[in-house]
Motif scaffolding. Sequence first.
Motif, PDB file in Angstrom:
ATOM      1  N   THR A 119      63.499   2.681  51.085  1.00  0.00           N
ATOM      2  CA  THR A 119      64.365   2.379  49.947  1.00  0.00           C
ATOM      3  C   THR A 119      63.565   1.655  48.862  1.00  0.00           C
ATOM      4  OG1 THR A 119      64.970   0.225  50.847  1.00  0.00           O
ATOM      5  CG2 THR A 119      66.348   2.120  51.506  1.00  0.00           C
ATOM      6  N   GLU A 120      64.191   1.432  47.715  1.00  0.00           N
ATOM      7  CA  GLU A 120      63.532   0.670  46.652  1.00  0.00           C
ATOM      8  C   GLU A 120      63.183  -0.733  47.128  1.00  0.00           C
ATOM      9  OE1 GLU A 120      65.310   0.679  42.747  1.00  0.00           O
ATOM     10  OE2 GLU A 120      66.000   2.744  43.028  1.00  0.00           O
ATOM     11  N   ASN A 121      64.057  -1.333  47.916  1.00  0.00           N
ATOM     12  CA  ASN A 121      63.807  -2.672  48.435  1.00  0.00           C
ATOM     13  C   ASN A 121      62.592  -2.681  49.376  1.00  0.00           C
ATOM     14  OD1 ASN A 121      64.461  -5.488  48.771  1.00  0.00           O
ATOM     15  ND2 ASN A 121      65.263  -4.952  50.790  1.00  0.00           N
ATOM     16  N   ILE A 122      62.528  -1.712  50.270  1.00  0.00           N
ATOM     17  CA  ILE A 122      61.393  -1.600  51.192  1.00  0.00           C
ATOM     18  C   ILE A 122      60.105  -1.352  50.402  1.00  0.00           C
ATOM     19  CG2 ILE A 122      60.356  -0.164  53.000  1.00  0.00           C
ATOM     20  CD1 ILE A 122      62.528  -1.980  54.070  1.00  0.00           C
ATOM     21  N   GLU A 123      60.181  -0.487  49.407  1.00  0.00           N
ATOM     22  CA  GLU A 123      59.008  -0.214  48.578  1.00  0.00           C
ATOM     23  C   GLU A 123      58.512  -1.496  47.912  1.00  0.00           C
ATOM     24  OE1 GLU A 123      57.651   2.965  45.217  1.00  0.00           O
ATOM     25  OE2 GLU A 123      59.659   2.117  44.995  1.00  0.00           O
ATOM     26  N   SER A 124      59.423  -2.259  47.372  1.00  0.00           N
ATOM     27  CA  SER A 124      59.068  -3.511  46.719  1.00  0.00           C
ATOM     28  C   SER A 124      58.402  -4.479  47.700  1.00  0.00           C
ATOM     29  CB  SER A 124      60.321  -4.151  46.112  1.00  0.00           C
ATOM     30  OG  SER A 124      59.996  -5.333  45.455  1.00  0.00           O
ATOM     31  N   ILE A 125      58.961  -4.578  48.892  1.00  0.00           N
ATOM     32  CA  ILE A 125      58.398  -5.463  49.916  1.00  0.00           C
ATOM     33  C   ILE A 125      56.977  -5.033  50.294  1.00  0.00           C
ATOM     34  CG2 ILE A 125      58.589  -6.118  52.365  1.00  0.00           C
ATOM     35  CD1 ILE A 125      61.692  -6.054  51.877  1.00  0.00           C
ATOM     36  N   TYR A 126      56.776  -3.735  50.509  1.00  0.00           N
ATOM     37  CA  TYR A 126      55.448  -3.255  50.887  1.00  0.00           C
ATOM     38  C   TYR A 126      54.448  -3.358  49.746  1.00  0.00           C
ATOM     39  CZ  TYR A 126      56.331  -1.854  55.652  1.00  0.00           C
ATOM     40  OH  TYR A 126      56.586  -1.879  57.006  1.00  0.00           O
ATOM     41  N   LYS A 127      54.887  -3.191  48.514  1.00  0.00           N
ATOM     42  CA  LYS A 127      53.978  -3.360  47.372  1.00  0.00           C
ATOM     43  C   LYS A 127      53.484  -4.803  47.291  1.00  0.00           C
ATOM     44  CE  LYS A 127      55.342   0.327  44.240  1.00  0.00           C
ATOM     45  NZ  LYS A 127      55.937   0.665  42.937  1.00  0.00           N
ATOM     46  N   ILE A 128      54.384  -5.737  47.470  1.00  0.00           N
ATOM     47  CA  ILE A 128      54.002  -7.154  47.445  1.00  0.00           C
ATOM     48  C   ILE A 128      53.072  -7.464  48.617  1.00  0.00           C
ATOM     49  CG2 ILE A 128      54.884  -9.505  47.770  1.00  0.00           C
ATOM     50  CD1 ILE A 128      57.428  -8.515  46.199  1.00  0.00           C
ATOM     51  N   THR A 129      53.406  -6.932  49.777  1.00  0.00           N
ATOM     52  CA  THR A 129      52.622  -7.191  50.991  1.00  0.00           C
ATOM     53  C   THR A 129      51.207  -6.641  50.878  1.00  0.00           C
ATOM     54  OG1 THR A 129      54.641  -7.180  52.325  1.00  0.00           O
ATOM     55  CG2 THR A 129      52.557  -6.879  53.494  1.00  0.00           C
ATOM     56  N   ILE A 130      51.065  -5.379  50.454  1.00  0.00           N
ATOM     57  CA  ILE A 130      49.728  -4.793  50.377  1.00  0.00           C
ATOM     58  C   ILE A 130      48.905  -5.490  49.295  1.00  0.00           C
ATOM     59  CG2 ILE A 130      50.316  -2.875  48.814  1.00  0.00           C
ATOM     60  CD1 ILE A 130      47.809  -2.755  51.761  1.00  0.00           C
ATOM     61  N   LYS A 131      49.545  -5.900  48.222  1.00  0.00           N
ATOM     62  CA  LYS A 131      48.821  -6.639  47.175  1.00  0.00           C
ATOM     63  C   LYS A 131      48.286  -7.964  47.742  1.00  0.00           C
ATOM     64  CE  LYS A 131      49.195  -8.549  42.573  1.00  0.00           C
ATOM     65  NZ  LYS A 131      50.010  -8.983  41.494  1.00  0.00           N
ATOM     66  N   PHE A 132      49.105  -8.659  48.485  1.00  0.00           N
ATOM     67  CA  PHE A 132      48.713  -9.930  49.096  1.00  0.00           C
ATOM     68  C   PHE A 132      47.555  -9.728  50.074  1.00  0.00           C
ATOM     69  CE2 PHE A 132      50.055 -13.568  52.055  1.00  0.00           C
ATOM     70  CZ  PHE A 132      49.489 -14.559  51.254  1.00  0.00           C
ATOM     71  N   ILE A 133      47.640  -8.681  50.875  1.00  0.00           N
ATOM     72  CA  ILE A 133      46.581  -8.372  51.833  1.00  0.00           C
ATOM     73  C   ILE A 133      45.273  -8.068  51.102  1.00  0.00           C
ATOM     74  CG2 ILE A 133      45.788  -6.623  53.496  1.00  0.00           C
ATOM     75  CD1 ILE A 133      48.719  -6.566  54.540  1.00  0.00           C
ATOM     76  N   ILE A 134      45.333  -7.210  50.098  1.00  0.00           N
ATOM     77  CA  ILE A 134      44.116  -6.829  49.378  1.00  0.00           C
ATOM     78  C   ILE A 134      43.519  -8.020  48.644  1.00  0.00           C
ATOM     79  CG2 ILE A 134      43.185  -5.391  47.519  1.00  0.00           C
ATOM     80  CD1 ILE A 134      45.242  -3.221  48.437  1.00  0.00           C
ATOM     81  N   GLU A 135      44.360  -8.833  48.032  1.00  0.00           N
ATOM     82  CA  GLU A 135      43.848 -10.039  47.363  1.00  0.00           C
ATOM     83  C   GLU A 135      43.111 -10.943  48.349  1.00  0.00           C
ATOM     84  OE1 GLU A 135      47.425 -11.628  45.638  1.00  0.00           O
ATOM     85  OE2 GLU A 135      47.176 -10.474  43.786  1.00  0.00           O
ATOM     86  N   THR A 136      43.615 -11.037  49.569  1.00  0.00           N
ATOM     87  CA  THR A 136      42.980 -11.868  50.593  1.00  0.00           C
ATOM     88  C   THR A 136      41.663 -11.254  51.052  1.00  0.00           C
ATOM     89  OG1 THR A 136      45.184 -12.613  51.275  1.00  0.00           O
ATOM     90  CG2 THR A 136      43.368 -13.057  52.785  1.00  0.00           C
ATOM     91  N   LEU A 137      41.618  -9.934  51.207  1.00  0.00           N
ATOM     92  CA  LEU A 137      40.370  -9.261  51.550  1.00  0.00           C
ATOM     93  C   LEU A 137      39.308  -9.504  50.472  1.00  0.00           C
ATOM     94  CD1 LEU A 137      41.839  -5.860  52.794  1.00  0.00           C
ATOM     95  CD2 LEU A 137      40.594  -7.519  54.204  1.00  0.00           C
TER      96      LEU A 137
END
Length: 125
Positions: A96-114
């Motif tokens: 859903t749009e909500n799930i998409e938003s959650i995963y976009k935030i999550t992957i951004k956070f992960i990549i920023e940490t990498l």
Amino acid sequence: LFEEHQELLNLFEKFRELRTREEQANSMELAEHANTVMTTLDEGIKGLDNLDSFFDFLTQVGASHHRIPGFKPEYFWRIERPFLEAVQMTLGDRYTENIESIYKITIKFIIETLVRGYEEKKPDT
């Protein structure tokens, strides 16, 4: 990922010759690497309930990329879109749009940490 970013194949000696989609699909080495990448992302997501472990793990993974000659920290961002596409394909109607938003935030956070892990570690340390 490698279809859109062929230059990344050159970073990995065992993948350099895999130019076609078919060659990439049939490569056990590439499948193992893809599994490692997805496992790292999965572990990162699982680690969100313990941020100390999350940061320790992902900064270490980011720093480990200094072992790859020619690797640049901006290459981490190249996994964002393929990851989101994989999540969408996996979840199907549940994406859903909500799930998409959650995963976009999550992957951004992960990549920023990498990226932070890569940039904080000096190549000679």
